[in-house]
Design an enzyme around this catalytic site. Structure first.
Site, PDB file in Angstrom:
ATOM      1  N   ASP A 125      33.999  50.002   8.432  1.00 35.09           N
ATOM      2  CA  ASP A 125      34.671  49.518   7.396  1.00 35.09           C
ATOM      3  C   ASP A 125      34.295  49.407   5.933  1.00 35.09           C
ATOM      4  OD1 ASP A 125      36.974  48.525   9.092  1.00 35.09           O
ATOM      5  OD2 ASP A 125      35.627  46.983  10.090  1.00 35.09           O
ATOM      6  N   ASP A 190      42.820  52.703  11.488  1.00 34.96           N
ATOM      7  CA  ASP A 190      42.587  52.063  10.290  1.00 34.96           C
ATOM      8  C   ASP A 190      41.490  53.005   9.466  1.00 34.96           C
ATOM      9  OD1 ASP A 190      42.915  50.546  12.716  1.00 34.96           O
ATOM     10  OD2 ASP A 190      42.515  48.528  11.664  1.00 34.96           O
TER      11      ASP A 190
HETATM   12  N1  GLY Z   1      40.955  46.244  10.885  1.00 33.39           N
HETATM   13  C1  GLY Z   1      41.979  46.385  10.039  1.00 33.39           C
HETATM   14  C2  GLY Z   1      43.254  45.593  10.351  1.00 33.39           C
HETATM   15  O1  GLY Z   1      43.274  44.854  11.172  1.00 33.39           O
HETATM   16  O2  GLY Z   1      44.303  46.244   9.943  1.00 33.39           O
END
Ligand code: GLY
Length: 409
Positions: A125, A190
């Site tokens: 992230d 993601d």
């Molecule tokens: N982990 C990213 C989202 O919840 O979209």
């Protein structure tokens, strides 16, 4: 004579009244122009974020507002939370739109609060965290320290590249939220959104390592994460020894075989960005296919704001996810630049999303909604929080989309 004057006066008054009424009707029916809409939303955004900042300004250390808890209290993001970069990013967009130095000062302050997050290596992230805060700051100010943070973050993300499977590993297996799920080397869709950070780092350094990792990850993800209809799984789990796919499963969506709305949006945006950096036609084709899955999907409501998962069935009403819609709008604004043949249908779809998000159904009332801009998003449905709630990343992609939409002639 007097009665003629009286009659004429009454007649003229009626005419004036009628013409006024007509003008009022015309004004009411006239659609707000794109620029009027953008200015209206940014004016509200400035009030909201002013209000929000006043509530958190005294926190030490300074944390980033993320959402609201069920009791209406603010849910804050600590520095290493995946959402920590979005609030500073929105402040940079406020500065970009208003040119008001006040927003630059706030953006700098909240960006600075993330210092050292660029060294996070325990998950993928760092792209969300650093590209949207320091990266946006660098785009607008060319501050060299911001550029260095982006490069450092790309180095951190690169440590998660696993050549055996040709992917970046999203989560460590000891991450608390996947304990007991039997995952070995998970990749979530993601992760596609963090590739932009790597491409930016190659631009800043001329070191192609970052570019190659990003491109390889995007290529493997096409092969393994997408179904025949161009919807995607949330998680593909790889074997860390052989690199082979072990299983394809769900985490944040409704079911293993369902289509989680934000996941579809992340993939779409990720492939458009990968194409914009590489010119690789395979990525453009992938983005076009994903956009077709989204835009022509019978499960998307007429206002183009999707349910949190296209296949969700367990609650009535099924919550919408404004964040997914905002990401799709922003992504399609990029795609319409490249897929000129379908430009008009993209522009119509984008406009429907943005006009609906700007309506009272989705847009907060002043000083309500905890100071956030958009209502009605879903963070993680299964954690039973952030359901039908504001989210800092819904606001971020909404402001981003509006700024970019305003630039389309
Ligand atoms: N982990 C990213 C989202 O919840 O979209």
């Amino acid at each position: 004579m007097t009665s003629i004057i009286k009659f004429t006066t009454i007649y003229i008054s009626i005419l004036v009244l009628l013409s006024c009424k007509k003008n009022v009707e015309v004004a009411e029916n006239k659609e707000e122009t794109k620029q009027e809409l953008i200015n209206r939303v940014f004016t509200l955004a400035a009030y909201q974020y002013d209000f929000l900042i006043k509530k958190i300004d005294t926190l030490s250390p300074l944390l980033q507002p993320r959402s609201l808890n069920k009791d209406g209290s603010l849910r804050m993001a600590y520095k290493e939370d995946w959402t920590s970069g979005f609030f500073p990013g929105s402040l940079w967009y406020l500065y970009e739109h208003t040119k008001n130095e006040k927003w630059k000062i706030e953006a700098e302050k909240f960006t600075k609060a993330l210092d050292s997050a660029q060294f996070v290596k325990w998950n993928h992230d760092v792209g969300f965290m650093i590209q949207n805060s320091f990266g946006q700051g660098y785009r607008l100010t060319e501050n060299e320290a911001y550029k260095q943070a982006v490069i450092d973050a790309a180095k951190s993300l690169s440590t998660r590249y696993r050549p055996v499977a040709k992917i970046i590993q999203s989560w460590d297996t000891n991450a608390p939220w996947i304990q007991g799920k039997g995952l070995d080397m998970p990749v979530i869709i993601d992760n596609m959104m963090n590739l932009n950070l790597l491409y930016q780092a190659t631009k800043h350094t001329s070191d192609s390592t970052f570019y190659n990792i990003a491109t390889t990850h995007a290529t493997t993800t096409i092969k393994n994460q997408y179904r025949d209809d161009y919807s995607c799984y949330h998680i593909v789990d790889y074997d860390h020894v052989t690199g082979k796919v072990r299983k394809k499963v769900n985490f944040q969506g409704f079911a293993d075989e369902s289509s989680w709305a934000r996941g579809q949006a992340w993939g779409l945006y990720g492939y458009i960005e990968a194409y914009s950096h590489t010119g690789n036609i395979m990525f453009l084709e992938q983005a076009k296919h994903i956009s077709n899955f989204i835009m022509n999907n019978p499960k998307i409501p007429k206002d183009n704001i999707p349910y949190w998962d296209y296949d969700a069935q367990d609650t009535k009403p099924i919550p919408r996810d404004a964040s997914a819609a905002a990401i799709v709008a922003s992504a399609l604004i990029e795609l319409q630049k490249y897929d000129v043949e379908n430009k008009t249908s993209y522009l119509n779809y984008i406009e429907t999303i943005l006009r609906n998000l700007s309506s009272e159904e989705y847009l907060a009332e002043i000083r309500k909604n905890g100071g956030f801009i958009l209502k009605h998003s879903v963070g993680n449905f299964h954690e039973n929080n952030e359901t039908d709630a504001p989210l800092n990343y819904a606001d971020y992609y909404f402001l981003e989309a509006l700024i970019k939409w305003g630039k389309i002639k």
